[in-house]
Design an enzyme around this catalytic site. Structure first.
Site, PDB file in Angstrom:
ATOM      1  CB  ILE A 149      64.876  42.003  54.672  1.00  0.00           C
ATOM      2  CG1 ILE A 149      65.729  40.921  53.999  1.00  0.00           C
ATOM      3  CG2 ILE A 149      64.645  41.676  56.145  1.00  0.00           C
ATOM      4  CD1 ILE A 149      67.079  40.713  54.633  1.00  0.00           C
ATOM      5  CE  LYS A 188      64.465  39.696  25.957  1.00  0.00           C
ATOM      6  NZ  LYS A 188      64.152  38.429  25.257  1.00  0.00           N
ATOM      7  CB  CYS A 380      58.475  77.999  55.737  1.00  0.00           C
ATOM      8  SG  CYS A 380      58.359  77.419  57.431  1.00  0.00           S
ATOM      9  CG  LEU A 381      64.835  79.469  55.497  1.00  0.00           C
ATOM     10  CD1 LEU A 381      65.232  79.917  56.899  1.00  0.00           C
ATOM     11  CD2 LEU A 381      65.830  78.420  54.995  1.00  0.00           C
ATOM     12  CG  HIS A 504      55.344  74.772  54.334  1.00  0.00           C
ATOM     13  ND1 HIS A 504      56.505  74.737  53.603  1.00  0.00           N
ATOM     14  CD2 HIS A 504      55.716  74.814  55.636  1.00  0.00           C
ATOM     15  CE1 HIS A 504      57.541  74.743  54.425  1.00  0.00           C
ATOM     16  NE2 HIS A 504      57.091  74.795  55.666  1.00  0.00           N
ATOM     17  CD  GLU A 506      55.128  74.212  50.353  1.00  0.00           C
ATOM     18  OE1 GLU A 506      54.616  75.336  50.526  1.00  0.00           O
ATOM     19  OE2 GLU A 506      56.144  73.827  50.978  1.00  0.00           O
TER      20      GLU A 506
HETATM   21  N1  GLN Z   1      64.070  76.560  59.829  1.00  0.00           N
HETATM   22  C1  GLN Z   1      62.946  77.418  59.975  1.00  0.00           C
HETATM   23  C2  GLN Z   1      62.186  77.148  61.258  1.00  0.00           C
HETATM   24  O1  GLN Z   1      62.338  76.119  61.870  1.00  0.00           O
HETATM   25  C3  GLN Z   1      62.031  77.315  58.771  1.00  0.00           C
HETATM   26  C4  GLN Z   1      61.424  75.961  58.612  1.00  0.00           C
HETATM   27  C5  GLN Z   1      60.851  75.747  57.244  1.00  0.00           C
HETATM   28  O2  GLN Z   1      61.172  76.464  56.310  1.00  0.00           O
HETATM   29  N2  GLN Z   1      60.028  74.718  57.098  1.00  0.00           N
HETATM   30  O3  GLN Z   1      61.407  77.949  61.685  1.00  0.00           O
END
Ligand code: GLN
Length: 530
Positions: A149, A188, A380-381, A504, A506
């Site tokens: 939908i 099919k 990051c984290l 990041h 990546e």
């Molecule tokens: N939670 C952490 C922050 O807000 C890391 C965020 C993350 O890894 N993208 O800074």
């Protein structure tokens, strides 16, 4: 004048429409055309930024800071063009914009309707992206499956768009499942016929049908689909399961996809496949295995870390090794079992994440890697985890933590002073920022450059109040914002490879241009002798 290709999907979701769209984009680029790509997601969220990664997979962040669907990552990796905020549109975003216009009186008292107001909004988004990118060909993927939908306004919009710009300038590609029935040992065509009929009932007659099946469904089935769906015989293209994603463009080329797309759109350039063939050759000629652990809390759905997995793969092509990933749920690893859990692991990667759950396990994995000189990459984290781990076990700040987990006097990671008190929504640092790298560090060696730019998506930062204490204990701040104020990367001086990055990396890795940090990490992990 831009030509438009629209990609829809039929029968079931998860057919790899995104890979088809991305592969076609690469093939057209190999023919010398400027290609842009965008995706429509019929769900009601404004963007995927707030969606649970274990349900929806990762959020892909663009250079300009848009939080988008993970398929956009495939587009960037295959086509190697930076996408923008105009590359991802959800129903929620369309309705949000229409309703705001209505509240502002922009419709001058008219009755606001799906047709024309919602469809016009969608059409103007397509036109805006074409104008912005100046692309020769713009590929638009419509998420979901024909018959949903929610996708109807999008289908109606692309139907109208085709008559607006002229049918000669548009091409509709429908990707359908062709199931194999083992009892009768046959493929099919009926589901593909039905879903094409449903699309035709919406006023869209596909020009090309891509049959998705594990093995080759055969000429007879393709002819049958062509006959029943009113498509030219050479426009039914087979898409079978490939060993590696990056082989798909070559397979689709061999089955004639870009040839018929160009013929139907009146595009004349020749295809030069050599660079992509070289890539596939490198992929196939890898030797040996390098085992990398990903320690995170969303490991139940590997798509939560899709760009990280792809970046490790890209690095593995350049390092001539196969990367084997060991998925470790961060809630299940502790100081006591880290040695067992990480047996045989040559590199530890702690990816991004939000919230407290599982963070003690990440700290345990990070500690084990640092103390045993196993290459560690914290993203990051994962960088924040490295800072906390170092603070606790090297700098003797035994209760060190992040302001995200617990408010305390030992928040080595915290909101920046000017962020405090603001609502959560407005405080994310998103998109690309420059980072100045300190010479003669692991970071400088990895990037081979002292000024880089990478994408961010986080709220918390390294707390400068602890800068002196941590650097005196030996932590090296190897990257900062160009003004030196924000800590972007940390490392230890005595490990072969121990790096945490607030950004990041990546999101900028490409199969034929691996991100330098991933390449250095995999290269170093490959040398780990256990
Ligand atoms: N939670 C952490 C922050 O807000 C890391 C965020 C993350 O890894 N993208 O800074």
């Amino acid at each position: 004048m831009t030509k438009y290709v629209f990609v829809t999907g039929g029968v079931v979701s998860g057919l790899g429409k995104g890979i088809v769209a991305a592969s076609l984009g690469r093939l057209l680029k190999l023919r010398g055309y400027k290609v842009a790509a965008q995706k429509f997601d019929p769900y009601m969220n404004i963007d995927p930024g707030t969606m649970n990664p274990t349900q929806h997979g990762e959020v892909f962040v663009t250079h300009d800071g848009a939080e988008t669907d993970l398929d956009l990552g495939h587009y960037e990796r295959f086509i190697d063009e930076n996408l923008t905020e105009f590359s991802n549109l959800t129903s929620g975003k369309v309705f949000w914009s229409v309703l705001n216009k209505e509240r502002n009186g922009e419709y001058l008292g008219q009755t606001v309707q799906i047709i024309p107001h919602v469809t016009n909004e969608i059409k103007s988004f397509i036109a805006k992206n074409a104008k912005l990118t100046q692309a020769d060909v713009m590929i638009t993927e419509i998420g979901g499956t024909i018959g949903d939908i929610e996708s109807q306004p999008f289908l109606e919009a692309i139907r109208q768009f085709a008559s607006d710009v002229g049918r000669d300038n548009c091409l509709f590609i429908h990707v359908c499942l062709v199931p194999y029935i083992s009892g009768s040992d046959e493929y099919k065509s009926k589901p593909a016929q039905h879903s094409t009929k449903e699309l035709q009932a919406m006023g869209i007659s596909p020009d090309i049908i891509i049959t998705r099946s594990d093995g080759d469904c055969g000429e007879a089935i393709r002819k049958k689909i062509a006959l029943f769906c009113s498509v030219k015989e050479d426009c039914v293209i087979s898409n079978t399961t490939a060993d590696c994603l990056y082989e798909v463009p070559l397979m689709l080329h061999q089955n004639g996809l870009d040839k018929v797309v160009c013929r139907e759109l009146g595009l004349k350039n020749k295809c030069v496949l050599t660079p992509w063939k070289t890539l596939v050759k490198d992929i196939r000629s890898r030797k040996g295995v390098t085992k990398i652990a990903i320690v995170g809390k969303y490991v139940s759905l590997h798509d939560s870390y899709l760009s990280i997995v792809e970046s490790l793969n890209h690095a593995s092509y350049a390092c001539h090794t196969n990367v084997e990933i060991k998925w470790i749920d961060s809630e299940e690893i502790t100081d006591a079992n880290a040695k067992i859990k990480l047996t045989g692991v040559q590199g530890v990667l702690v990816p991004g994440g939000f919230g407290t759950r599982g963070t003690e396990g990440m700290i345990a994995a990070c500690r084990y890697a640092r103390e045993n000189d196993i290459p560690y990459l914290g993203i990051c984290l994962g960088m924040q985890i490295a800072v906390i781990e170092f603070a606790r076990h090297v700098a003797n700040i035994s209760d060190a933590t992040s302001g995200e987990f617990e408010k305390s006097d030992s928040n080595v990671i915290d909101l920046m002073p000017d962020q405090n008190g603001k609502i959560l929504g407005g405080t994310m640092r998103l998109g690309a920022y420059k980072c100045a790298i300190r010479p003669e560090t692991q970071m400088a060696r990895a990037y081979g450059s002292l000024l880089i730019e990478e994408r961010h998506r986080h709220r918390y930062e390294f707390n400068n109040d602890f800068r002196d204490a941590l650097t005196h204990a030996g932590l090296v701040i190897s990257g900062t914002s160009p003004d030196g104020r924000i800590v972007e990367t940390v490392e230890t001086p005595y490990n072969r490879f121990f790096i945490g990055v607030q950004f990041h990396p990546e999101f900028t890795s490409r199969p034929n241009k691996p991100n330098p940090l991933f390449k250095a990490f995999v290269g170093s992990a490959k040398e780990t002798r256990l």
